[in-house]
Write a protein that holds these residues in place. Sequence first.
Motif, mmCIF file in Angstrom:
data_model
loop_
_atom_site.group_PDB
_atom_site.id
_atom_site.type_symbol
_atom_site.label_atom_id
_atom_site.label_comp_id
_atom_site.label_asym_id
_atom_site.label_seq_id
_atom_site.Cartn_x
_atom_site.Cartn_y
_atom_site.Cartn_z
ATOM 1 N N VAL A 170 0.850 -1.200 0.000
ATOM 2 C CA VAL A 170 0.000 0.000 0.000
ATOM 3 C C VAL A 170 0.879 1.240 0.000
ATOM 4 O O VAL A 170 1.873 1.322 0.723
ATOM 5 C CB VAL A 170 -0.940 -0.007 1.220
ATOM 6 C CG1 VAL A 170 -1.719 1.296 1.323
ATOM 7 C CG2 VAL A 170 -1.902 -1.190 1.130
ATOM 8 N N ALA A 171 0.485 2.215 -0.814
ATOM 9 C CA ALA A 171 1.351 3.350 -1.098
ATOM 10 C C ALA A 171 1.464 4.357 0.050
ATOM 11 O O ALA A 171 2.526 4.936 0.261
ATOM 12 C CB ALA A 171 0.854 4.073 -2.358
ATOM 13 N N ASP A 172 0.374 4.602 0.785
ATOM 14 C CA ASP A 172 0.418 5.695 1.759
ATOM 15 C C ASP A 172 -0.572 5.482 2.898
ATOM 16 O O ASP A 172 -1.338 4.508 2.919
ATOM 17 C CB ASP A 172 0.132 7.035 1.069
ATOM 18 C CG ASP A 172 -1.147 7.000 0.240
ATOM 19 O OD1 ASP A 172 -2.103 6.300 0.652
ATOM 20 O OD2 ASP A 172 -1.205 7.664 -0.796
ATOM 21 N N ALA A 173 -0.556 6.412 3.854
ATOM 22 C CA ALA A 173 -1.418 6.323 5.033
ATOM 23 C C ALA A 173 -2.901 6.378 4.657
ATOM 24 O O ALA A 173 -3.741 5.746 5.310
ATOM 25 C CB ALA A 173 -1.088 7.454 6.003
ATOM 26 N N LYS A 174 -3.240 7.113 3.604
ATOM 27 C CA LYS A 174 -4.629 7.186 3.163
ATOM 28 C C LYS A 174 -5.140 5.808 2.770
ATOM 29 O O LYS A 174 -6.287 5.441 3.051
ATOM 30 C CB LYS A 174 -4.746 8.160 1.987
ATOM 31 C CG LYS A 174 -6.160 8.317 1.446
ATOM 32 C CD LYS A 174 -6.181 9.268 0.259
ATOM 33 C CE LYS A 174 -7.588 9.377 -0.323
ATOM 34 N NZ LYS A 174 -7.617 10.279 -1.505
ATOM 35 N N GLY A 175 -4.274 5.040 2.122
ATOM 36 C CA GLY A 175 -4.657 3.686 1.729
ATOM 37 C C GLY A 175 -4.907 2.793 2.927
ATOM 38 O O GLY A 175 -5.890 2.039 2.969
ATOM 39 N N TRP A 176 -4.034 2.882 3.934
ATOM 40 C CA TRP A 176 -4.233 2.059 5.120
ATOM 41 C C TRP A 176 -5.490 2.471 5.876
ATOM 42 O O TRP A 176 -6.156 1.636 6.497
ATOM 43 C CB TRP A 176 -3.011 2.125 6.028
ATOM 44 C CG TRP A 176 -1.864 1.321 5.506
ATOM 45 C CD1 TRP A 176 -0.611 1.752 5.189
ATOM 46 C CD2 TRP A 176 -1.868 -0.085 5.229
ATOM 47 N NE1 TRP A 176 0.158 0.718 4.724
ATOM 48 C CE2 TRP A 176 -0.587 -0.424 4.738
ATOM 49 C CE3 TRP A 176 -2.830 -1.089 5.336
ATOM 50 C CZ2 TRP A 176 -0.253 -1.721 4.363
ATOM 51 C CZ3 TRP A 176 -2.507 -2.387 4.966
ATOM 52 C CH2 TRP A 176 -1.226 -2.688 4.488
ATOM 53 N N LYS A 177 -5.835 3.746 5.831
ATOM 54 C CA LYS A 177 -7.075 4.198 6.485
ATOM 55 C C LYS A 177 -8.287 3.553 5.813
ATOM 56 O O LYS A 177 -9.218 3.096 6.499
ATOM 57 C CB LYS A 177 -7.175 5.715 6.404
ATOM 58 C CG LYS A 177 -8.436 6.300 7.041
ATOM 59 C CD LYS A 177 -8.445 6.059 8.555
ATOM 60 C CE LYS A 177 -9.507 6.897 9.265
ATOM 61 N NZ LYS A 177 -10.871 6.632 8.802
ATOM 62 N N ALA A 178 -8.297 3.509 4.475
ATOM 63 C CA ALA A 178 -9.413 2.893 3.762
ATOM 64 C C ALA A 178 -9.516 1.403 4.087
ATOM 65 O O ALA A 178 -10.614 0.869 4.305
ATOM 66 C CB ALA A 178 -9.247 3.099 2.258
ATOM 67 N N ILE A 179 -8.379 0.719 4.128
ATOM 68 C CA ILE A 179 -8.374 -0.711 4.435
ATOM 69 C C ILE A 179 -8.784 -0.935 5.892
ATOM 70 O O ILE A 179 -9.577 -1.837 6.199
ATOM 71 C CB ILE A 179 -6.977 -1.303 4.165
ATOM 72 C CG1 ILE A 179 -6.695 -1.259 2.660
ATOM 73 C CG2 ILE A 179 -6.868 -2.720 4.702
ATOM 74 C CD1 ILE A 179 -5.261 -1.554 2.294
ATOM 75 N N SER A 180 -8.254 -0.117 6.786
ATOM 76 C CA SER A 180 -8.603 -0.225 8.204
ATOM 77 C C SER A 180 -10.101 -0.079 8.419
ATOM 78 O O SER A 180 -10.725 -0.866 9.153
ATOM 79 C CB SER A 180 -7.849 0.843 9.009
ATOM 80 O OG SER A 180 -8.310 0.901 10.332
ATOM 81 N N ASP A 181 -10.703 0.926 7.790
ATOM 82 C CA ASP A 181 -12.141 1.151 7.949
ATOM 83 C C ASP A 181 -12.937 -0.047 7.442
ATOM 84 O O ASP A 181 -13.902 -0.490 8.088
ATOM 85 C CB ASP A 181 -12.570 2.411 7.191
ATOM 86 C CG ASP A 181 -12.063 3.684 7.846
ATOM 87 O OD1 ASP A 181 -11.612 3.623 9.011
ATOM 88 O OD2 ASP A 181 -12.098 4.750 7.189
ATOM 89 N N TYR A 182 -12.546 -0.573 6.288
ATOM 90 C CA TYR A 182 -13.277 -1.702 5.701
ATOM 91 C C TYR A 182 -13.183 -2.921 6.608
ATOM 92 O O TYR A 182 -14.192 -3.577 6.917
ATOM 93 C CB TYR A 182 -12.724 -2.025 4.316
ATOM 94 C CG TYR A 182 -13.476 -3.132 3.616
ATOM 95 C CD1 TYR A 182 -14.527 -2.836 2.757
ATOM 96 C CD2 TYR A 182 -13.140 -4.475 3.810
ATOM 97 C CE1 TYR A 182 -15.237 -3.854 2.119
ATOM 98 C CE2 TYR A 182 -13.834 -5.494 3.183
ATOM 99 C CZ TYR A 182 -14.880 -5.175 2.338
ATOM 100 O OH TYR A 182 -15.574 -6.182 1.721
ATOM 101 N N VAL A 183 -11.972 -3.247 7.051
ATOM 102 C CA VAL A 183 -11.761 -4.438 7.872
ATOM 103 C C VAL A 183 -12.471 -4.312 9.217
ATOM 104 O O VAL A 183 -13.134 -5.250 9.682
ATOM 105 C CB VAL A 183 -10.253 -4.691 8.072
ATOM 106 C CG1 VAL A 183 -10.010 -5.768 9.128
ATOM 107 C CG2 VAL A 183 -9.608 -5.103 6.753
ATOM 108 N N ALA A 184 -12.351 -3.153 9.861
ATOM 109 C CA ALA A 184 -12.990 -2.956 11.166
ATOM 110 C C ALA A 184 -14.507 -3.091 11.063
ATOM 111 O O ALA A 184 -15.149 -3.692 11.936
ATOM 112 C CB ALA A 184 -12.610 -1.591 11.732
ATOM 113 N N ASP A 185 -15.086 -2.558 9.994
ATOM 114 C CA ASP A 185 -16.535 -2.682 9.799
ATOM 115 C C ASP A 185 -16.944 -4.145 9.671
ATOM 116 O O ASP A 185 -17.954 -4.578 10.256
ATOM 117 C CB ASP A 185 -16.969 -1.919 8.550
ATOM 118 C CG ASP A 185 -17.014 -0.419 8.766
ATOM 119 O OD1 ASP A 185 -16.956 0.023 9.935
ATOM 120 O OD2 ASP A 185 -17.101 0.328 7.757
ATOM 121 N N GLN A 186 -16.173 -4.909 8.918
ATOM 122 C CA GLN A 186 -16.492 -6.324 8.734
ATOM 123 C C GLN A 186 -16.413 -7.078 10.062
ATOM 124 O O GLN A 186 -17.271 -7.917 10.375
ATOM 125 C CB GLN A 186 -15.532 -6.948 7.722
ATOM 126 C CG GLN A 186 -15.653 -6.394 6.310
ATOM 127 C CD GLN A 186 -17.002 -6.710 5.681
ATOM 128 O OE1 GLN A 186 -17.430 -7.858 5.686
ATOM 129 N NE2 GLN A 186 -17.658 -5.701 5.146
#
Length: 284
Positions: A170-186
């Motif tokens: 993943v290229a940057d912190a913005k990308g990890w935020k998107a992944i974090s939000d998706y995973v936490a919701d699941q």
Amino acid sequence: MNIAGNRRALRVSALALAMGVVVVAGCKRDGETAAPAAPVETAAEPAAPTVAADAPVELRDVIETSPQAVVGISYPPDIARYPGLAKALAGYADSARAELQQAVDGLGNDKPTMPYELSLSFEKVLETPQLVVVTADGSRYTGGAHGEPLVARFVWLPEQQQMLTADKLVADAKGWKAISDYVADQLRERVATRLSGDELEPAQMQESLRNASRMIADGTGPSADNFSQFQPLTGADGHIAAIRFVFPPYQVGPYSDGTQTVDVPAAVLVPHVAQDVAGLFARG
């Protein structure tokens, strides 16, 4: 069951018959600092020979028993064709054995009530010209109520001759935020569904949800460290259709929840993956 699954079942059965119980561990040895070389006016002494990155690595299954410890390690039979990957697996197994040995050494001449145990199984779960994925699952027991799970994933890029790690994915912190939000919701949705079937009082339900959400938030914060264990899932065209992120016990839930996984689809990942690995992903 596919061929790889049959092979794994046979190896695990063989280890169970030979040892009775199998469990695993991992550790790292502290590095040693070399003393500075004395200055010389002539040409420097040649450096000590090192093992080339592509040198063959021989991996052999291990079954060892003693009054103090039991060790069982199994490898994919043909992984030596990828020397860099094989070297990484060997290093992981060596660290696991060193951790167990450290605990055994601490016993001195004493014999534990139950033998200390190390069980580690490497399985190749994906192999394409672009990707080779190996899972490592096992546990270590050095006393206490239960063993400590050991979970790792290795993603090898044959064309680049290197490992694909989370910080390269993943290229940057913005990308990890998107992944974090998706995973936490699941994960939160999964907990809520499970608790709804437990017939809890409303107050108990809310307290359980709060506790679960706290663990999930801690274990899925938007950083590469929290998503270091993952394995690509490919579609029929060989491109990555999703990434399965793997969370060992205690990271996003209690030990009783075991290892948890969340599959993040390529549609969520593609806008954020690093440019040099973007070609591995399917695009809608």
